[in-house]
Design a protein around this motif. Structure first.
Motif, PDB file in Angstrom:
ATOM      1  N   GLN A   5      39.690  39.334 -38.905  1.00 46.64           N
ATOM      2  CA  GLN A   5      39.879  40.728 -39.803  1.00 46.64           C
ATOM      3  C   GLN A   5      38.953  41.677 -38.765  1.00 46.64           C
ATOM      4  OE1 GLN A   5      38.436  40.076 -43.755  1.00 46.64           O
ATOM      5  NE2 GLN A   5      40.376  39.026 -44.394  1.00 46.64           N
ATOM      6  N   GLU A   6      39.754  43.016 -38.648  1.00 43.32           N
ATOM      7  CA  GLU A   6      39.110  43.869 -37.796  1.00 43.32           C
ATOM      8  C   GLU A   6      37.964  44.320 -38.316  1.00 43.32           C
ATOM      9  OE1 GLU A   6      40.434  47.759 -35.599  1.00 43.32           O
ATOM     10  OE2 GLU A   6      41.774  47.379 -37.091  1.00 43.32           O
ATOM     11  N   GLY A   7      37.637  44.652 -39.796  1.00 42.23           N
ATOM     12  CA  GLY A   7      36.291  44.855 -40.151  1.00 42.23           C
ATOM     13  C   GLY A   7      35.195  44.149 -39.859  1.00 42.23           C
ATOM     14  N   THR A   8      35.569  42.571 -39.892  1.00 40.68           N
ATOM     15  CA  THR A   8      34.464  41.851 -39.703  1.00 40.68           C
ATOM     16  C   THR A   8      33.991  41.729 -38.340  1.00 40.68           C
ATOM     17  OG1 THR A   8      35.502  40.438 -41.562  1.00 40.68           O
ATOM     18  CG2 THR A   8      34.168  39.299 -40.157  1.00 40.68           C
ATOM     19  N   VAL A   9      35.095  41.826 -37.648  1.00 38.64           N
ATOM     20  CA  VAL A   9      34.584  41.795 -36.042  1.00 38.64           C
ATOM     21  C   VAL A   9      33.845  42.946 -35.753  1.00 38.64           C
ATOM     22  CG1 VAL A   9      35.617  41.598 -33.776  1.00 38.64           C
ATOM     23  CG2 VAL A   9      36.612  40.353 -35.724  1.00 38.64           C
TER      24      VAL A   9
END
Length: 114
Positions: A5-9
Motif C-alpha cells: 500500500q502506497e500510504g504505508t510505504v
C-alpha cells in the motif's frame, strides 16, 4: 517492509528520513565531521532503507498506472458496439440441397419447360 500500500510505504520513508536526520544531528552534536558522518554505518543503513523504499514507491506507482490503463481499455471495450462474429460483407450460404430436394427441383424444371 512487505506492504504493497502506497500510504504505508510513504510512512516508512518518512520514518527513515526522520531517523536519518536524528542520527545526523546526534553525530554533529558530538562534534563529528561531515566525512566521518558519511562513513557512519548507521547512516549508510538508513540511506539504504530509504533507497529500498523509493524503489518500492516507484513499483507501486507503476502498478497503479498499469491498473488504470487496463481499466480504461476495459471501459472502451464495454462502450464499443458489439460486432457479430464471422466474415463481414458476405451473405450466409444456403444449406446444400439433399438428394430428394434436387430430384423434385429437376422435375419442376422439366415440367415448366415442356
Amino acid at each position: 517492509m512487505g506492504s504493497k500500500q502506497e500510504g504505508t510505504v510513504l510512512g516508512h520513508k518518512a520514518y527513515f528520513e526522520a531517523k536519518l536526520e536524528e542520527r545526523r544531528s546526534y553525530l554533529t552534536e558530538r562534534g563529528v565531521d561531515h566525512k566521518t558522518i558519511a562513513k557512519d554505518d548507521v547512516i549508510k543503513k538508513i540511506k539504504a532503507k530509504i533507497k529500498e523504499t523509493n524503489v518500492r514507491i516507484k513499483a507501486i506507482a507503476k502498478i497503479k498506472r498499469r491498473t488504470e490503463e487496463l481499466a480504461k481499455i476495459k471501459a472502451e471495450r464495454l462502450a464499443a458496439p458489439k460486432i457479430e462474429k464471422g466474415v463481414k460483407g458476405k451473405e450466409p450460404k444456403a444449406s446444400p440441397e439433399t438428394g430428394k430436394e434436387k430430384k423434385k427441383k429437376k422435375k419442376k424444371e422439366a415440367e415448366t419447360e415442356g
